[in-house]
Design an enzyme around this catalytic site. Structure first.
Site, mmCIF file in Angstrom:
data_model
loop_
_atom_site.group_PDB
_atom_site.id
_atom_site.type_symbol
_atom_site.label_atom_id
_atom_site.label_comp_id
_atom_site.label_asym_id
_atom_site.label_seq_id
_atom_site.Cartn_x
_atom_site.Cartn_y
_atom_site.Cartn_z
ATOM 1 N N HIS A 236 43.184 33.751 41.158
ATOM 2 C CA HIS A 236 43.735 34.853 41.951
ATOM 3 C C HIS A 236 43.065 36.139 41.480
ATOM 4 C CE1 HIS A 236 46.613 37.678 43.621
ATOM 5 N NE2 HIS A 236 47.227 36.696 44.267
ATOM 6 N N ARG A 256 48.184 44.620 48.077
ATOM 7 C CA ARG A 256 47.076 44.956 48.980
ATOM 8 C C ARG A 256 47.528 44.896 50.430
ATOM 9 N NH1 ARG A 256 43.424 40.600 47.375
ATOM 10 N NH2 ARG A 256 45.079 39.931 45.967
#
Ligand SMILES: Cc1cc2nc3c(=O)[nH]c(=O)nc-3n(C[C@H](O)[C@H](O)[C@H](O)COP(=O)(O)OP(=O)(O)OC[C@H]3O[C@@H](n4cnc5c(N)ncnc54)[C@H](O)[C@@H]3O)c2cc1C
Length: 614
Positions: A236, A256
């Protein structure tokens, strides 16, 4: 030889995360008796940690979404190594599984007209992740747990299964131990569902908790089932990097999705500089468009920070390697900047990302509403797992099913965020249903006492060697300490089979894994069987070594870069390898063997959907 207690169920589910609970609920609903085993307490599985949400084409926020778009996104994200039939079941059934969860009492965040709210996530064309702030997994596990308990499932907490027992070709039981008292346990079952989650603890830097040692993968492999796609380990892009004690803890992609941007030490939004060809048409080409996308503008395209995880992670590594990293070896993730666009931005961030706010405040002394975070890649998820039938989730071993993170096929070379929680619901449900039918159609097999006896001996061997144990004994060929082997393996996998791979380093890793395996045969643990974490770790080492070897062998064989697998010595994609999956199984002499299998071909309809969706 110590005895064991015998427990009997029609269906035994090993693992009580989302996949295991959903499987158990489905099986119990068919009227069979169900036992559910987990290493820790009920409700403490990995699933509870999930933050960003569950992907399902509900089309509540953008009515252009549907199962076909979700299918195409999943296939593109997996770089077409996915089993298309699993991807189809997943995309078609996820909306019903989410609505069902709501009917069972799950409280999701809401749209203005009171439907389930959905957020943007990497690789998903439209806002698709149903969520509860950044605590979606908690709500999911709470709901499934309540529902499961009311269905009369027998839960065996703090029990670790170490071996499956067979009658000829089929599986008929499982052998394990209770962690608290060290009692040995024999579970008889007509069908078994593996739902043991991932392998993250094979690496040093990981978002995964102590339980994720690849047990289900190893139980299946040892019982004769096949593993597939093991080279694909997802790193990740955003884990915490500072302070060192919390390195690896996840920073959700939801940051995000809510408008957070990635910057290097020079203040550049470096993701704009590297957009893969397959995503150019779908990606914003300026900052304003990217921001508008995160705020729900249907005409805007996604910002490059929301490209797939494999790509974002590699861009971050490049920035760090080329000297543009943050002070503690990461890059900057900035959500605080949205105050230039939104009134009351600090309150908005706290409401949308409450766990992230607290995580950084408590663990790093940093206020994310005011300052950027430092983040870097962390081992997060394994796309590889037990090879299963797309519809039933049965492995190549009769009676043995697998679902959730420990199964392979849905995600191909790279999983899209949010597609795991939906995977657990869809395929947990399928595995539980098919396992129950199998149990009804087939009687119980016969337990071979000699297999149980051998399993008990293997379990107790580290304790019996315990007197000779102790630090430093290993080097001279004497007793070995489990933590030393575990730490050496984690460092080895991190350094040599990590995010950037080469032939030479992986060959070194393979040789080192062989040496660790020899040393593991001499593991010795002092103390007794009652809550003895050294003993538990000694028994985990076999699984850690097995999955590490499978990852390394598969990664060596894939001489190309695709999805989560990046070879510095083979940076391009190979058209030939893009049509092949790697399948691992145990050879006749006990050695690990690998063969190539053509990927499952898409149907004409699948191909049409993929072409239409570009
Ligand atoms: C921090 C974090 C955030 C995430 N956020 C998201 C997200 O927003 N959306 C998303 O889709 N995915 C997310 N993921 C991924 C997702 O949470 C996992 O992939 C998923 O929960 C795995 O579920 P599972 O049911 O397969 O296994 P798990 O939930 O991992 O459960 C495994 C179970 O197996 C048991 N077990 C293991 N070995 C044994 C054994 N030998 N004997 C008995 N029991 C055993 C464990 O005790 C546990 O009960 C996240 C992961 C992490 C770590």
């Amino acid at each position: 030889m110590a005895g064991w207690s015998v427990l009997e169920h029609d269906v035994l589910v090993i693992g009580a995360g989302g996949a295991g609970l959903r499987a158990a609920i489905e099986a119990a609903g068919q009227g069979v008796s169900v036992g559910l085993v987990c290493k820790s307490l009920l409700g403490k599985a990995h699933t509870v940690m999930a933050e960003g949400g569950v992907a399902a084409a509900l089309a509540n926020v953008d009515d252009r979404d549907n199962w076909q778009v979700h299918f195409a996104d999943t296939m593109r994200g997996g770089q077409y190594l996915n089993n298309p039939f699993m991807a189809e079941h997943h995309a078609r059934e996820a909306p019903d599984r989410v609505r069902e969860l709501e009917a069972w009492g799950a409280l999701f965040d809401r749209t203005a007209d009171r439907r389930i709210l959905q957020r943007n996530f990497g690789g998903h064309k439209y806002p698709r992740l149903a969520h509860v702030g950044d605590r979606t997994g908690l709500e999911m596990i709470r709901t499934l747990q309540d529902h499961g308990v009311h269905r009369g499932i027998d839960v065996h907490m703090e029990c670790t299964v170490v071996t499956l027992l067979k009658d000829g070709e089929r599986v008929v039981g499982a052998f394990g131990y209770g962690r608290e008292q060290g009692r040995l346990l024999l579970f008889k079952a007509k069908a078994i569902v593996l739902a043991t989650g991932g392998i993250g603890r094979a690496y040093k830097i990981t978002s995964n908790s102590w339980e994720y040692t690849g047990d289900g993968h190893t139980l299946a492999y040892d019982a004769g089932a096949e593993l597939m796609d093991m080279e694909f380990v997802q790193f990740h892009p955003t884990g915490m990097v500072w302070p060192p004690s919390v390195r690896g803890i996840l920073v959700t992609e939801g940051v995000r999705g809510e408008g957070g941007v990635l910057k290097n030490a020079q203040g550049q939004r470096f993701m704009f500089a590297d957009i893969p060809e397959a995503y150019v048409k779908q990606t914003a080409d300026n900052e304003d468009e990217g921001w508008r996308y995160t705020q729900g503008d249907r005409d805007a395209r996604r910002p490059p920070e929301l490209l797939t995880r494999d790509h974002v992670a590699r861009c971050i590594v490049r920035e760090i390697r080329e000297g543009r990293g943050s002070p503690h070896g990461g890059v900057f993730l900035d959500i605080a900047w949205i105050k230039t666009r939104l009134p009351h931005a600090a309150e908005h961030i706290q409401r949308k990302l409450p766990s992230m706010y607290h995580q950084f405040k408590e663990l790093a002394g940093l206020d994310i509403t005011q300052e950027p975070m430092e983040v870097g890649p962390t081992t997060h998820y394994v796309m590889g797992g037990v090879r299963v039938d797309a519809a039933s989730q049965m492995s190549s071993v009769p009676c043995l099913f697998a679902a959730g993170e420990c199964a392979a096929g849905l995600h191909g070379a790279n999983r899209l965020g949010g597609n795991s929680l939906s995977d657990l619901l869809v395929f947990g449900c399928r595995a539980g249903g098919y396992a129950a039918s199998f149990a009804k159609e087939h009687g119980a097999g016969t337990i071979d006492e000699r297999q149980a006896d051998a399993a008990a001996r293997r379990c107790l061997a580290p304790l019996e060697r315990g007197d000779g144990g102790g630090a430093g004994a290993g080097a001279s060929g004497g007793a070995e300490v489990p933590y030393a082997i575990q730490h050496e393996l984690q460092q080895l996998m991190q350094d040599k089979v990590g995010i950037v791979r080469t032939e030479a380093e992986m060959q070194q890793a393979l040789a080192a894994i062989g040496r660790l395996r020899e040393r593991a045969a001499r593991l010795a643990v002092p103390g007794n069987r009652q809550y003895n974490p050294g003993w538990h770790t000694a028994l985990d080492v076999h699984s850690l070594l097995t999955v590490s070897e499978a990852i390394t062998r598969s990664a060596l064989e894939r001489k190309e870069s695709r999805g989560a697998h990046f070879r510095e010595d083979h940076p391009a994609k190979s058209a030939e390898l893009g049509r092949l999956n790697h399948v691992i199984s145990k050879g006749a002499g006990g050695e690990m063997t690998l063969r190539r299998e053509p990927t499952v071909a898409m149907s004409a309809e699948h191909r049409r959907i993929v072409e239409e969706q570009g």
